[in-house]
Each structure stands twice: as C-alpha cells, then as structure tokens.
Scaffold this motif. Structure first.
Motif, PDB file in Angstrom:
ATOM      1  N   LYS A  24       0.874  -1.167   0.000  1.00 15.18           N
ATOM      2  CA  LYS A  24       0.000   0.000   0.000  1.00 15.18           C
ATOM      3  C   LYS A  24       0.912   1.218   0.000  1.00 15.18           C
ATOM      4  CE  LYS A  24      -2.355   0.541   3.749  1.00 15.18           C
ATOM      5  NZ  LYS A  24      -3.339   0.576   4.836  1.00 15.18           N
ATOM      6  N   SER A  25       0.764   2.077  -0.990  1.00 17.68           N
ATOM      7  CA  SER A  25       1.570   3.288  -1.068  1.00 17.68           C
ATOM      8  C   SER A  25       0.962   4.352  -0.158  1.00 17.68           C
ATOM      9  CB  SER A  25       1.619   3.810  -2.505  1.00 17.68           C
ATOM     10  OG  SER A  25       2.323   5.031  -2.554  1.00 17.68           O
ATOM     11  N   VAL A  26       1.824   5.017   0.598  1.00 18.09           N
ATOM     12  CA  VAL A  26       1.387   6.145   1.418  1.00 18.09           C
ATOM     13  C   VAL A  26       2.027   7.443   0.912  1.00 18.09           C
ATOM     14  CG1 VAL A  26       0.864   4.749   3.458  1.00 18.09           C
ATOM     15  CG2 VAL A  26       3.168   5.650   3.144  1.00 18.09           C
ATOM     16  N   ASP A  27       2.555   7.368  -0.303  1.00 16.44           N
ATOM     17  CA  ASP A  27       3.274   8.476  -0.925  1.00 16.44           C
ATOM     18  C   ASP A  27       2.277   9.457  -1.562  1.00 16.44           C
ATOM     19  OD1 ASP A  27       4.892  10.135  -2.456  1.00 16.44           O
ATOM     20  OD2 ASP A  27       6.083   8.504  -3.296  1.00 16.44           O
ATOM     21  N   ILE A  33      -3.322   5.789  -6.009  1.00 21.60           N
ATOM     22  CA  ILE A  33      -3.217   4.527  -5.263  1.00 21.60           C
ATOM     23  C   ILE A  33      -2.849   4.748  -3.798  1.00 21.60           C
ATOM     24  CG2 ILE A  33      -2.691   3.167  -7.314  1.00 21.60           C
ATOM     25  CD1 ILE A  33       0.280   3.110  -6.284  1.00 21.60           C
ATOM     26  N   LYS A  34      -2.825   6.004  -3.368  1.00 21.26           N
ATOM     27  CA  LYS A  34      -2.443   6.274  -1.978  1.00 21.26           C
ATOM     28  C   LYS A  34      -3.421   5.568  -1.031  1.00 21.26           C
ATOM     29  CE  LYS A  34      -1.344   9.721   1.423  1.00 21.26           C
ATOM     30  NZ  LYS A  34      -1.315  11.115   1.791  1.00 21.26           N
ATOM     31  N   ASN A  35      -2.850   4.787  -0.115  1.00 25.96           N
ATOM     32  CA  ASN A  35      -3.603   4.040   0.899  1.00 25.96           C
ATOM     33  C   ASN A  35      -4.551   2.994   0.317  1.00 25.96           C
ATOM     34  OD1 ASN A  35      -2.414   5.344   3.151  1.00 25.96           O
ATOM     35  ND2 ASN A  35      -3.723   7.109   2.760  1.00 25.96           N
ATOM     36  N   VAL A  36      -4.308   2.574  -0.915  1.00 28.38           N
ATOM     37  CA  VAL A  36      -5.127   1.539  -1.553  1.00 28.38           C
ATOM     38  C   VAL A  36      -4.331   0.235  -1.561  1.00 28.38           C
ATOM     39  CG1 VAL A  36      -6.268   0.817  -3.685  1.00 28.38           C
ATOM     40  CG2 VAL A  36      -6.279   3.233  -3.023  1.00 28.38           C
ATOM     41  N   PRO A  37      -4.857  -0.829  -0.948  1.00 30.09           N
ATOM     42  CA  PRO A  37      -4.138  -2.106  -0.976  1.00 30.09           C
ATOM     43  C   PRO A  37      -4.002  -2.646  -2.404  1.00 30.09           C
ATOM     44  CG  PRO A  37      -5.810  -2.103   0.737  1.00 30.09           C
ATOM     45  CD  PRO A  37      -6.044  -0.882  -0.107  1.00 30.09           C
ATOM     46  N   ILE A  38      -2.789  -3.093  -2.730  1.00 22.49           N
ATOM     47  CA  ILE A  38      -2.476  -3.664  -4.039  1.00 22.49           C
ATOM     48  C   ILE A  38      -2.002  -5.101  -3.827  1.00 22.49           C
ATOM     49  CG2 ILE A  38      -1.026  -3.465  -6.104  1.00 22.49           C
ATOM     50  CD1 ILE A  38      -2.791  -0.981  -5.726  1.00 22.49           C
ATOM     51  N   LEU A  39      -2.528  -6.036  -4.604  1.00 18.95           N
ATOM     52  CA  LEU A  39      -2.093  -7.430  -4.575  1.00 18.95           C
ATOM     53  C   LEU A  39      -1.368  -7.762  -5.864  1.00 18.95           C
ATOM     54  CD1 LEU A  39      -5.229  -9.446  -3.357  1.00 18.95           C
ATOM     55  CD2 LEU A  39      -3.120  -9.063  -2.109  1.00 18.95           C
ATOM     56  N   VAL A  40      -0.255  -8.471  -5.748  1.00 22.16           N
ATOM     57  CA  VAL A  40       0.463  -8.996  -6.915  1.00 22.16           C
ATOM     58  C   VAL A  40       0.297 -10.511  -6.846  1.00 22.16           C
ATOM     59  CG1 VAL A  40       2.645  -9.104  -8.152  1.00 22.16           C
ATOM     60  CG2 VAL A  40       2.107  -7.089  -6.754  1.00 22.16           C
ATOM     61  N   ILE A  83      11.995  -2.999  -7.326  1.00 19.95           N
ATOM     62  CA  ILE A  83      12.998  -3.798  -8.044  1.00 19.95           C
ATOM     63  C   ILE A  83      14.356  -3.110  -8.019  1.00 19.95           C
ATOM     64  CG2 ILE A  83      13.680  -4.643 -10.325  1.00 19.95           C
ATOM     65  CD1 ILE A  83      10.636  -5.128 -10.816  1.00 19.95           C
ATOM     66  N   LYS A  84      14.385  -1.818  -8.262  1.00 20.70           N
ATOM     67  CA  LYS A  84      15.649  -1.082  -8.284  1.00 20.70           C
ATOM     68  C   LYS A  84      16.350  -1.110  -6.934  1.00 20.70           C
ATOM     69  CE  LYS A  84      14.876   2.296 -11.942  1.00 20.70           C
ATOM     70  NZ  LYS A  84      14.660   3.726 -12.209  1.00 20.70           N
ATOM     71  N   SER A  85      15.594  -0.965  -5.868  1.00 18.06           N
ATOM     72  CA  SER A  85      16.213  -0.858  -4.550  1.00 18.06           C
ATOM     73  C   SER A  85      16.394  -2.213  -3.874  1.00 18.06           C
ATOM     74  CB  SER A  85      15.383   0.046  -3.649  1.00 18.06           C
ATOM     75  OG  SER A  85      14.120  -0.553  -3.387  1.00 18.06           O
ATOM     76  N   ASN A  86      15.550  -3.180  -4.245  1.00 17.28           N
ATOM     77  CA  ASN A  86      15.582  -4.514  -3.649  1.00 17.28           C
ATOM     78  C   ASN A  86      15.476  -4.473  -2.127  1.00 17.28           C
ATOM     79  OD1 ASN A  86      15.476  -7.275  -3.871  1.00 17.28           O
ATOM     80  ND2 ASN A  86      17.693  -7.523  -3.783  1.00 17.28           N
ATOM     81  N   VAL A  87      14.919  -3.386  -1.612  1.00 14.83           N
ATOM     82  CA  VAL A  87      14.678  -3.237  -0.178  1.00 14.83           C
ATOM     83  C   VAL A  87      13.333  -2.532  -0.014  1.00 14.83           C
ATOM     84  CG1 VAL A  87      17.103  -3.127   0.501  1.00 14.83           C
ATOM     85  CG2 VAL A  87      15.917  -1.026  -0.081  1.00 14.83           C
ATOM     86  N   GLU A  88      12.946  -2.319   1.216  1.00 14.66           N
ATOM     87  CA  GLU A  88      11.701  -1.604   1.471  1.00 14.66           C
ATOM     88  C   GLU A  88      11.802  -0.193   0.901  1.00 14.66           C
ATOM     89  OE1 GLU A  88       9.206  -0.080   5.303  1.00 14.66           O
ATOM     90  OE2 GLU A  88      10.197  -2.030   5.415  1.00 14.66           O
ATOM     91  N   VAL A  89      10.750   0.244   0.223  1.00 15.78           N
ATOM     92  CA  VAL A  89      10.723   1.544  -0.423  1.00 15.78           C
ATOM     93  C   VAL A  89       9.967   2.537   0.449  1.00 15.78           C
ATOM     94  CG1 VAL A  89       9.933   2.785  -2.465  1.00 15.78           C
ATOM     95  CG2 VAL A  89      10.836   0.484  -2.713  1.00 15.78           C
ATOM     96  N   ALA A  90      10.497   3.730   0.597  1.00 13.06           N
ATOM     97  CA  ALA A  90       9.808   4.763   1.358  1.00 13.06           C
ATOM     98  C   ALA A  90       8.459   5.039   0.710  1.00 13.06           C
ATOM     99  CB  ALA A  90      10.647   6.032   1.374  1.00 13.06           C
ATOM    100  N   GLY A  91       7.455   5.188   1.522  1.00 17.47           N
ATOM    101  CA  GLY A  91       6.118   5.492   1.009  1.00 17.47           C
ATOM    102  C   GLY A  91       5.332   4.248   0.663  1.00 17.47           C
ATOM    103  N   VAL A  92       5.850   3.055   0.993  1.00 20.46           N
ATOM    104  CA  VAL A  92       5.131   1.818   0.725  1.00 20.46           C
ATOM    105  C   VAL A  92       5.073   1.026   2.022  1.00 20.46           C
ATOM    106  CG1 VAL A  92       5.159  -0.365  -0.537  1.00 20.46           C
ATOM    107  CG2 VAL A  92       5.887   1.726  -1.675  1.00 20.46           C
ATOM    108  N   GLU A  93       3.873   0.598   2.381  1.00 17.89           N
ATOM    109  CA  GLU A  93       3.698  -0.237   3.576  1.00 17.89           C
ATOM    110  C   GLU A  93       3.557  -1.679   3.168  1.00 17.89           C
ATOM    111  OE1 GLU A  93       0.265   1.325   5.581  1.00 17.89           O
ATOM    112  OE2 GLU A  93       1.477   2.771   6.631  1.00 17.89           O
TER     113      GLU A  93
END
Length: 93
Positions: A24-27, A33-40, A83-93
């Motif tokens: 969920k992006s909080v950015d 998509i802010k605060n909207v749950p996304i499923l992959v 993908i670029k960072s391969n770590v937790e991204v700021a603004g994503v929960e």
C-alpha cells in the motif's frame, strides 16, 4: 508456504491464487493509489520464460483488476522502485 487469496471471477466462480506480494503506497506523489491495498498475484503462466503476474487493487471493498491508466502507471512506478532498490521503499507499507 505461499500466502493464498480467493478472488471472485466476473462469472461468480471463486479462484484461489498465490500472492507474490502486497503493498500500500502512502506516498502523496501517487494520489491514485495512496492508501489503496495492491495485490500482486501469480497467474501461473509464463511468457518468454518469465513469470506472468496479475495486479489487483481494492476498490469498493473488493479486489479487482487495475483498469485505471493513471493508477496502473503509479503501481508500475512502485514496482520499479522496489525492483531497483531490492529493499523496502519509502512510502510503501
């Protein structure tokens, strides 16, 4: 064991799917998509040897395919950042 989710098809049948990830992006820069749950979801198909994924968002209390072009563009941006960072991204929960 993979996390599973059960989603309804348009014809009412239920499908059990493997969840690759969810976020969920909080950015504020991604307002669609802010605060909207996304499923992959794993579509259990390959294309040119690559795993095919499906993306769903929660709208009106149910998960459904992302058909909004602006929202889809923002989801792709989050996925690229992950993908670029391969770590937790700021603004994503």
């Amino acid at each position: 064991m993979k996390e599973k989710v059960i989603l309804a098809r348009p014809n009412g049948e239920m499908d059990e799917k493997d969840v690759i990830c969810h976020f969920k992006s909080v950015d504020d820069s991604r307002p669609n998509i802010k605060n909207v749950p996304i499923l992959v979801i794993d579509k259990k198909e390959t294309n040119n040897g690559n795993q095919v994924l499906e993306f769903f968002w929660e709208k009106d209390g149910i998960y459904q395919p992302i058909l909004d072009d602006a929202a889809w563009s923002e989801v792709k941006g989050v996925v690229v950042d992950i993908i670029k960072s391969n770590v937790e991204v700021a603004g994503v929960e």
